[in-house]
Design a protein around this motif. Structure first.
Motif, short mmCIF file in Angstrom:
data_model
loop_
_atom_site.label_atom_id
_atom_site.label_comp_id
_atom_site.label_asym_id
_atom_site.label_seq_id
_atom_site.Cartn_x
_atom_site.Cartn_y
_atom_site.Cartn_z
N LEU A 21 0.83 -1.20 0.00
CA LEU A 21 0.00 0.00 0.00
C LEU A 21 0.87 1.26 0.00
O LEU A 21 0.58 2.22 -0.73
CB LEU A 21 -0.94 0.00 1.20
N VAL A 25 0.78 4.09 -2.98
CA VAL A 25 0.51 5.50 -2.70
C VAL A 25 1.68 6.37 -3.15
O VAL A 25 1.50 7.36 -3.88
CB VAL A 25 0.22 5.73 -1.20
N LYS A 29 0.11 6.55 -7.13
CA LYS A 29 -0.98 7.51 -7.00
C LYS A 29 -0.47 8.95 -6.96
O LYS A 29 -1.02 9.83 -7.62
CB LYS A 29 -1.80 7.22 -5.74
N CYS A 55 -6.16 2.24 -4.02
CA CYS A 55 -5.62 2.60 -2.70
C CYS A 55 -6.69 2.50 -1.63
O CYS A 55 -6.43 2.00 -0.53
CB CYS A 55 -5.04 4.01 -2.72
#
Length: 72
Positions: A21, A25, A29, A55
């Motif tokens: 994760l 991110v 992202k 996400c």
């Protein structure tokens, strides 16, 4: 013999964020958001939106796993 002092850098992420994760991110992202903000093109927004959705889903999964481990 010299032993350097290890410095602890506090994380900007909660303890329940997985490495996957964090990478999603930080690497994907954030970059997609930066690209969209510069271009304001619809395809760039759709890429960012898709990553944001991923996400959010992964965040919910990681948090649930953290809660389940804490309860057991």
């Amino acid at each position: 013999m010299y032993d350097p002092i290890k410095q602890h850098h506090p994380s900007n992420f909660p303890v329940w964020f997985s490495d996957e994760l964090k990478a999603l991110v930080i690497e994907n992202k954030t970059t997609a958001h930066r690209i969209y903000k510069l271009s304001h093109l619809s395809p760039d927004y759709h890429t960012f939106n898709s990553l944001r959705r991923q996400c959010k889903t992964l965040t919910e999964e990681c948090y649930q796993m953290y809660i389940n481990e804490a309860e057991s």
